[in-house]
Design a protein around this motif. Sequence first.
Motif, PDB file in Angstrom:
ATOM      1  N   THR A   1       0.807  -1.231   0.000  1.00  0.00           N
ATOM      2  CA  THR A   1       0.000   0.000   0.000  1.00  0.00           C
ATOM      3  C   THR A   1       0.839   1.280   0.000  1.00  0.00           C
ATOM      4  N   PRO A   2       1.597   1.546  -1.067  1.00  0.00           N
ATOM      5  CA  PRO A   2       2.385   2.777  -1.110  1.00  0.00           C
ATOM      6  C   PRO A   2       1.523   4.018  -1.352  1.00  0.00           C
ATOM      7  N   SER A   3       1.819   5.093  -0.649  1.00  0.00           N
ATOM      8  CA  SER A   3       1.277   6.427  -0.927  1.00  0.00           C
ATOM      9  C   SER A   3       2.468   7.342  -1.152  1.00  0.00           C
ATOM     10  N   ILE A   4       2.499   8.055  -2.268  1.00  0.00           N
ATOM     11  CA  ILE A   4       3.654   8.861  -2.657  1.00  0.00           C
ATOM     12  C   ILE A   4       3.305  10.342  -2.576  1.00  0.00           C
ATOM     13  N   PHE A   5       4.236  11.126  -2.013  1.00  0.00           N
ATOM     14  CA  PHE A   5       4.050  12.573  -1.913  1.00  0.00           C
ATOM     15  C   PHE A   5       5.338  13.282  -2.334  1.00  0.00           C
TER      16      PHE A   5
ATOM     17  N   TYR B   1       8.433  11.289  -1.019  1.00  0.00           N
ATOM     18  CA  TYR B   1       8.305  10.449   0.169  1.00  0.00           C
ATOM     19  C   TYR B   1       7.283   9.356  -0.091  1.00  0.00           C
ATOM     20  N   LEU B   2       7.610   8.158   0.340  1.00  0.00           N
ATOM     21  CA  LEU B   2       6.758   6.992   0.192  1.00  0.00           C
ATOM     22  C   LEU B   2       6.355   6.516   1.579  1.00  0.00           C
ATOM     23  N   TYR B   3       5.081   6.451   1.829  1.00  0.00           N
ATOM     24  CA  TYR B   3       4.535   5.927   3.081  1.00  0.00           C
ATOM     25  C   TYR B   3       3.929   4.566   2.773  1.00  0.00           C
ATOM     26  N   CYS B   4       4.335   3.545   3.512  1.00  0.00           N
ATOM     27  CA  CYS B   4       3.859   2.198   3.199  1.00  0.00           C
ATOM     28  C   CYS B   4       3.987   1.302   4.434  1.00  0.00           C
ATOM     29  N   ILE B   5       3.594   0.059   4.250  1.00  0.00           N
ATOM     30  CA  ILE B   5       3.785  -0.987   5.259  1.00  0.00           C
ATOM     31  C   ILE B   5       4.948  -1.850   4.819  1.00  0.00           C
ATOM     32  N   GLU B   6       5.790  -2.214   5.782  1.00  0.00           N
ATOM     33  CA  GLU B   6       6.892  -3.108   5.449  1.00  0.00           C
ATOM     34  C   GLU B   6       7.216  -4.008   6.629  1.00  0.00           C
ATOM     35  N   GLY B   7       7.057  -5.315   6.413  1.00  0.00           N
ATOM     36  CA  GLY B   7       7.454  -6.305   7.408  1.00  0.00           C
ATOM     37  C   GLY B   7       6.896  -6.026   8.789  1.00  0.00           C
ATOM     38  N   ASP B   8       7.620  -6.478   9.811  1.00  0.00           N
ATOM     39  CA  ASP B   8       7.171  -6.278  11.179  1.00  0.00           C
ATOM     40  C   ASP B   8       7.348  -4.847  11.665  1.00  0.00           C
ATOM     41  N   VAL B   9       8.137  -4.059  10.913  1.00  0.00           N
ATOM     42  CA  VAL B   9       8.285  -2.649  11.282  1.00  0.00           C
ATOM     43  C   VAL B   9       6.971  -1.921  11.074  1.00  0.00           C
ATOM     44  N   ARG B  10       6.177  -2.462  10.172  1.00  0.00           N
ATOM     45  CA  ARG B  10       4.878  -1.919   9.829  1.00  0.00           C
ATOM     46  C   ARG B  10       4.985  -0.611   9.051  1.00  0.00           C
ATOM     47  N   TYR B  11       4.608   0.520   9.594  1.00  0.00           N
ATOM     48  CA  TYR B  11       4.487   1.753   8.838  1.00  0.00           C
ATOM     49  C   TYR B  11       5.849   2.435   8.722  1.00  0.00           C
ATOM     50  N   VAL B  12       6.285   2.655   7.492  1.00  0.00           N
ATOM     51  CA  VAL B  12       7.601   3.228   7.276  1.00  0.00           C
ATOM     52  C   VAL B  12       7.520   4.340   6.237  1.00  0.00           C
ATOM     53  N   VAL B  13       8.561   5.165   6.218  1.00  0.00           N
ATOM     54  CA  VAL B  13       8.691   6.238   5.228  1.00  0.00           C
ATOM     55  C   VAL B  13      10.016   6.074   4.513  1.00  0.00           C
ATOM     56  N   TYR B  14       9.977   6.125   3.193  1.00  0.00           N
ATOM     57  CA  TYR B  14      11.169   6.151   2.355  1.00  0.00           C
ATOM     58  C   TYR B  14      11.276   7.524   1.703  1.00  0.00           C
ATOM     59  N   HIS B  15      12.518   7.899   1.326  1.00  0.00           N
ATOM     60  CA  HIS B  15      12.747   9.168   0.624  1.00  0.00           C
ATOM     61  C   HIS B  15      13.602   8.930  -0.609  1.00  0.00           C
ATOM     62  N   SER B  16      13.287   9.631  -1.697  1.00  0.00           N
ATOM     63  CA  SER B  16      14.083   9.628  -2.922  1.00  0.00           C
ATOM     64  C   SER B  16      14.038  11.024  -3.508  1.00  0.00           C
ATOM     65  N   SER B  17      15.150  11.510  -3.995  1.00  0.00           N
ATOM     66  CA  SER B  17      15.181  12.872  -4.533  1.00  0.00           C
ATOM     67  C   SER B  17      14.353  13.013  -5.805  1.00  0.00           C
ATOM     68  N   ASP B  18      14.258  11.924  -6.602  1.00  0.00           N
ATOM     69  CA  ASP B  18      13.520  12.015  -7.862  1.00  0.00           C
ATOM     70  C   ASP B  18      12.339  11.048  -7.962  1.00  0.00           C
ATOM     71  N   GLY B  19      12.070  10.302  -6.907  1.00  0.00           N
ATOM     72  CA  GLY B  19      10.965   9.363  -6.924  1.00  0.00           C
ATOM     73  C   GLY B  19      11.275   8.065  -7.638  1.00  0.00           C
ATOM     74  N   ILE B  20      12.522   7.892  -8.084  1.00  0.00           N
ATOM     75  CA  ILE B  20      12.914   6.700  -8.835  1.00  0.00           C
ATOM     76  C   ILE B  20      14.125   6.029  -8.201  1.00  0.00           C
ATOM     77  N   HIS B  21      15.182   6.780  -8.012  1.00  0.00           N
ATOM     78  CA  HIS B  21      16.462   6.208  -7.580  1.00  0.00           C
ATOM     79  C   HIS B  21      16.696   6.405  -6.072  1.00  0.00           C
ATOM     80  N   ASP B  22      17.505   5.508  -5.524  1.00  0.00           N
ATOM     81  CA  ASP B  22      18.075   5.669  -4.179  1.00  0.00           C
ATOM     82  C   ASP B  22      17.024   5.907  -3.098  1.00  0.00           C
TER      83      ASP B  22
END
Length: 533
Positions: free
Chosen positions: A144-148, A155-176
């Motif tokens: 369930t990714p939500s992208i902003f 920023y990507l807000y999603c569920i991942e493993g037992d950590v559950r709710y997490v946030v990822y960051h990418s400068s261009d929405g594609i890499h890294d």
Amino acid sequence: MLVPHMIPERSFWLIVASIVVFSRFSLGAEYIGGAKQLFIDDRIIDSLGGAQRVFKQAVKTQPLVSASTGWETKRSLAYPTVRREAMNSWKMWYRAASPMGERIICYATSTDGITWTKPNLGIYPHHGGNNNIVLIGKETFLDTPSIFREDDGYYLYCIEGDVRYVVYHSSDGIHDWKRAPRGLHADHARIIQSGTNAPAPHNFDICLAVFDPYRDDYIFHFKVAHREQLFGPNDWQRKFCQHRYSGSLATIQDMPFPRVTPRHELADREDESVEPGTLRAENYGLGMYPQEDGSVIGFSWLFSIDGHNGPVSKGGDGTSDGFWHYGPVNVMLVYTRDINGPWQRPTRTPILPRGPVGSWDSGMVHTANAPTEVPKAETAGAATDEIWLHYVGANHVHNRNPSEGERDHQIGIAKWRMDGFAALEDTDGTEDTVITKAVVYRGNQLTLNADVKANGYIRVKLIRVGDGTDLKGWSDAVSGNRQNHVVRWNGEDHIGNSEGEEVVLEIRIKNAALYSLNFTTDAAPPDRDESKR
């Protein structure tokens, strides 16, 4: 007592209007300012006067995105999040799974939101590097990714493993893509789980978020589980929690969150009539659409449970209770005037129904986290701007295989005209008079979103509450199908000097559908931040 059949209909409603005008003064008025008013409910409506509130089901496209690649399985496409960042610039992220069972986030682009391209990014080695994968989760479960988009990237807000709710960051929405070091409100999730006696963290598998451009904050909605005994000792019910957050997603992981009480008003016993054979109805997830007046329109994924696998102590993964529910999913229109208050269901007919037997979306429909507003100039000849809600359709019901072939998920679009979820309509060809409650507005013009048919019209009168003064008389007839009809009186569009006063609107409707009204200043659109939406 007034009895409608004893007096002429128009006279009856004029008498009602007079009673409304003189009684509303003591009851107080609704302050609507310059915010657009949709007609999903009776917030500003006192009487429909013979008109009908008609809810509009979505117009659906054929599937636009399919698992046509060697690194996506057909049954895995789900949970798209779509951004229209500029004219001819659309981006989509969606969840999939590789043939090896990895949960992946894939990326696609489009110039029109309809025809999508999966670019060969070469970030991951699958299929010789010719794939559109932008992220493979650190854990086996990614959903369930939500992208902003914020000033420093995506920023990507999603569920991942037992950590559950997490946030990822990418400068261009594609890499890294980099994950925040600590799970987003992970402690909060454990509190919720403990407080609801959830069988296992496994059941926190849906979380969606939207950005509210009118309040400049985020709204989070996530599923939790609660033990139930209806189907057996290990049965569990889906409930939900939600809250707002003001600030950047860069720092949200460090913020303490208030304890939120699990809720379940998005499904009840009455919803069991939506699908035949339903044993229990539950909310599976929720797309959201914040409105200018502070309300939020929702697209509730109504799961009509029509079967289960019986009580099982442990699932195959050794962590879940193994109690599986079966059944179809439709999307229902819901709304709330306050995200902390109750959600309301104005209709029990799906606003986005699953398709007929044998169709690509015959079993389940799940929406994106939020819809996209599309300018009229970028639609295929539409009369107004449109609301596009990308959604996933499945050819099977939840946890059951289709009668023929394999499970297949594809992505299409559900479309409405702007404000087009519900309309006040004259349905029998005779004039109806809608009467509002007392309102206090801001602005000097009145605009209507309306579709007026041949030989039809809409006319408006404003009456001051208290003394009953008719401020402008009946307006000129509004005609045609437009999103922003400017109401005029003898050719003049200025309302007068009643701004800030309590007024009642009388609206005569004949052969027409009225979708919204809006008091504006010279038809100027409101200021809002659309960049994160």
